[in-house]
Design a protein around this motif. Structure first.
Motif, short mmCIF file in Angstrom:
data_model
loop_
_atom_site.label_atom_id
_atom_site.label_comp_id
_atom_site.label_asym_id
_atom_site.label_seq_id
_atom_site.Cartn_x
_atom_site.Cartn_y
_atom_site.Cartn_z
N GLY A 115 72.92 103.09 22.53
CA GLY A 115 72.67 103.24 21.10
C GLY A 115 71.57 102.33 20.57
N LEU A 116 71.15 101.34 21.36
CA LEU A 116 70.12 100.41 20.88
C LEU A 116 68.78 101.10 20.67
CD1 LEU A 116 70.87 97.25 23.06
CD2 LEU A 116 71.50 97.65 20.67
N GLU A 117 68.50 102.14 21.47
CA GLU A 117 67.20 102.81 21.36
C GLU A 117 67.04 103.52 20.03
OE1 GLU A 117 65.42 104.11 25.46
OE2 GLU A 117 67.51 104.76 25.39
N THR A 118 68.14 103.75 19.34
CA THR A 118 68.06 104.33 18.00
C THR A 118 67.37 103.37 17.04
OG1 THR A 118 70.12 105.53 18.39
CG2 THR A 118 69.41 105.30 16.10
N PHE A 119 67.50 102.07 17.29
CA PHE A 119 66.96 101.05 16.41
C PHE A 119 65.56 100.60 16.83
CE2 PHE A 119 71.51 100.97 16.17
CZ PHE A 119 71.76 100.85 14.81
N TYR A 120 65.24 100.78 18.13
CA TYR A 120 63.91 100.42 18.61
C TYR A 120 63.62 101.24 19.87
CZ TYR A 120 59.87 97.62 19.97
OH TYR A 120 58.60 97.21 20.30
N ASP A 121 62.70 102.19 19.78
CA ASP A 121 62.51 103.15 20.87
C ASP A 121 61.56 102.66 21.96
OD1 ASP A 121 60.08 103.30 19.58
OD2 ASP A 121 60.29 105.41 18.99
N ARG A 122 61.09 101.41 21.86
CA ARG A 122 60.21 100.86 22.91
C ARG A 122 60.93 99.83 23.76
NH1 ARG A 122 54.77 98.77 20.54
NH2 ARG A 122 54.28 98.72 22.77
N LEU A 123 62.23 99.79 23.65
CA LEU A 123 63.03 98.87 24.44
C LEU A 123 62.83 99.15 25.92
CD1 LEU A 123 65.10 96.59 24.06
CD2 LEU A 123 66.87 98.33 23.97
N MET A 124 62.55 98.11 26.71
CA MET A 124 62.20 98.29 28.11
C MET A 124 63.38 98.10 29.06
SD MET A 124 58.58 96.22 27.78
CE MET A 124 58.11 96.37 29.50
N SER A 125 64.26 97.17 28.79
CA SER A 125 65.42 96.97 29.64
C SER A 125 66.46 96.13 28.91
CB SER A 125 65.06 96.31 30.97
OG SER A 125 64.68 94.96 30.78
N CYS A 126 67.68 96.15 29.45
CA CYS A 126 68.79 95.43 28.83
C CYS A 126 69.64 94.83 29.94
CB CYS A 126 69.62 96.39 27.97
SG CYS A 126 71.15 95.69 27.30
N HIS A 127 69.88 93.52 29.85
CA HIS A 127 70.77 92.85 30.80
C HIS A 127 71.91 92.22 30.02
CE1 HIS A 127 71.62 89.34 33.76
NE2 HIS A 127 72.46 90.35 33.96
N VAL A 128 73.13 92.55 30.40
CA VAL A 128 74.32 92.04 29.72
C VAL A 128 75.11 91.19 30.71
CG1 VAL A 128 76.42 92.61 28.45
CG2 VAL A 128 74.39 94.08 28.23
N MET A 129 75.42 89.96 30.32
CA MET A 129 76.23 89.08 31.14
C MET A 129 77.48 88.70 30.37
SD MET A 129 77.34 85.81 31.95
CE MET A 129 76.24 84.62 31.19
N VAL A 130 78.64 88.94 30.97
CA VAL A 130 79.93 88.61 30.37
C VAL A 130 80.56 87.49 31.19
CG1 VAL A 130 82.20 89.47 29.68
CG2 VAL A 130 80.21 90.99 29.60
N GLU A 131 80.99 86.43 30.51
CA GLU A 131 81.48 85.26 31.22
C GLU A 131 82.77 84.75 30.59
OE1 GLU A 131 79.95 80.75 32.42
OE2 GLU A 131 78.90 81.92 30.89
N VAL A 132 83.67 84.34 31.45
CA VAL A 132 84.84 83.57 31.02
C VAL A 132 84.58 82.12 31.41
CG1 VAL A 132 87.32 83.22 31.23
CG2 VAL A 132 86.38 85.52 31.42
N PRO A 133 84.39 81.21 30.43
CA PRO A 133 84.17 79.80 30.78
C PRO A 133 85.34 79.27 31.59
CG PRO A 133 83.70 80.20 28.46
CD PRO A 133 84.36 81.44 28.99
N HIS A 134 85.04 78.37 32.53
CA HIS A 134 86.08 77.86 33.43
C HIS A 134 87.24 77.23 32.67
CE1 HIS A 134 84.13 78.58 37.25
NE2 HIS A 134 83.00 78.10 36.76
N GLU A 135 86.91 76.50 31.59
CA GLU A 135 87.97 75.80 30.88
C GLU A 135 88.92 76.73 30.14
OE1 GLU A 135 84.26 75.62 28.22
OE2 GLU A 135 84.80 75.57 30.35
N HIS A 136 88.49 78.00 29.92
CA HIS A 136 89.34 78.96 29.21
C HIS A 136 89.85 80.07 30.12
CE1 HIS A 136 88.41 77.04 25.49
NE2 HIS A 136 87.13 77.32 25.58
#
Length: 205
Positions: free
Chosen positions: A28-49
């Motif tokens: 859905g991001l391309e709806t807001f900007y059609d020249r987007l080249m790539s997307c990297h998503v990192m999901v992390e659980v911090p060690h302390e949590h």
């Protein structure tokens, strides 16, 4: 076009349902900007949590012409409206506890990413000024002949060594605070007249 999306998990087992959710949000991001080249998503659980399973960090890196938009999200308590949205996504993707908290973190991060892309698109069209007079930021990456400056709103802007005043490029460090002039280059915004803020000491000075 189909946006290239990379997804990574840290301290958290990968999930096909979560990946589908992220890819749907990214599409859905391309709806807001059609020249987007790539997307990297990192999901992390911090060690302390890690044991609690209710605290997640989400980082989204969006590559755009001339730079990179970085979104970092560390969720807090959600509003009632947000919880309703989360419950709908949990039901849709058959996600269970503690994933509903992760859905909230992902949704918030992509909300921020959409706003950043809208702002970036307006700036490229010249609808608003890129920054207030004398914009500032911190050096976020350095290479032999160029680098990137990250602004307070999370936008990373390219600069060349020749744009650094007083021949200070070789003494810059990641984290150095600078003022600069933002200009529209051939491939997007770029910084010129880069100057170290105040009397901040540089490496080797």
């Amino acid at each position: 076009m189909v946006l290239p999306v990379q997804i990574s998990f840290r301290n958290l087992e990968a999930s096909a349902d979560l990946e589908e959710l992220i890819r749907n949000e990214a599409a859905g991001l391309e709806t807001f900007y059609d020249r987007l080249m790539s997307c990297h998503v990192m999901v992390e659980v911090p060690h302390e949590h890690h044991r609690h399973g209710q605290h997640f960090h989400v980082r989204i890196d969006l590559i755009v012409p001339g730079g990179e938009l970085v979104v970092r999200n560390e969720p807090s308590l959600r509003s009632a409206e947000r919880e309703l949205d989360v419950e709908e996504n949990v039901k849709r993707f058959e996600l269970q506890e503690p994933h509903k908290h992760l859905v909230a973190a992902i949704s918030d991060a992509f909300d921020t990413a959409r706003r950043r892309l809208q702002d970036y698109a307006r700036r490229q069209r010249g609808a608003v000024k890129f920054h207030e007079p004398s914009p500032h930021g911190r050096v976020s990456a350095l290479f032999p002949d160029y680098g990137f400056i990250e602004t307070p709103d999370g936008i990373e802007i390219y600069f060349h060594r020749n744009s650094v005043l007083s021949e200070d490029f070789d003494r810059l460090e990641v984290g150095t605070e600078v003022h600069f002039v933002e200009e529209q280059g051939d491939e997007g915004p770029q910084a010129s007249a880069v100057k170290v803020v105040g009397a901040q000491r540089l490496a080797g000075s």
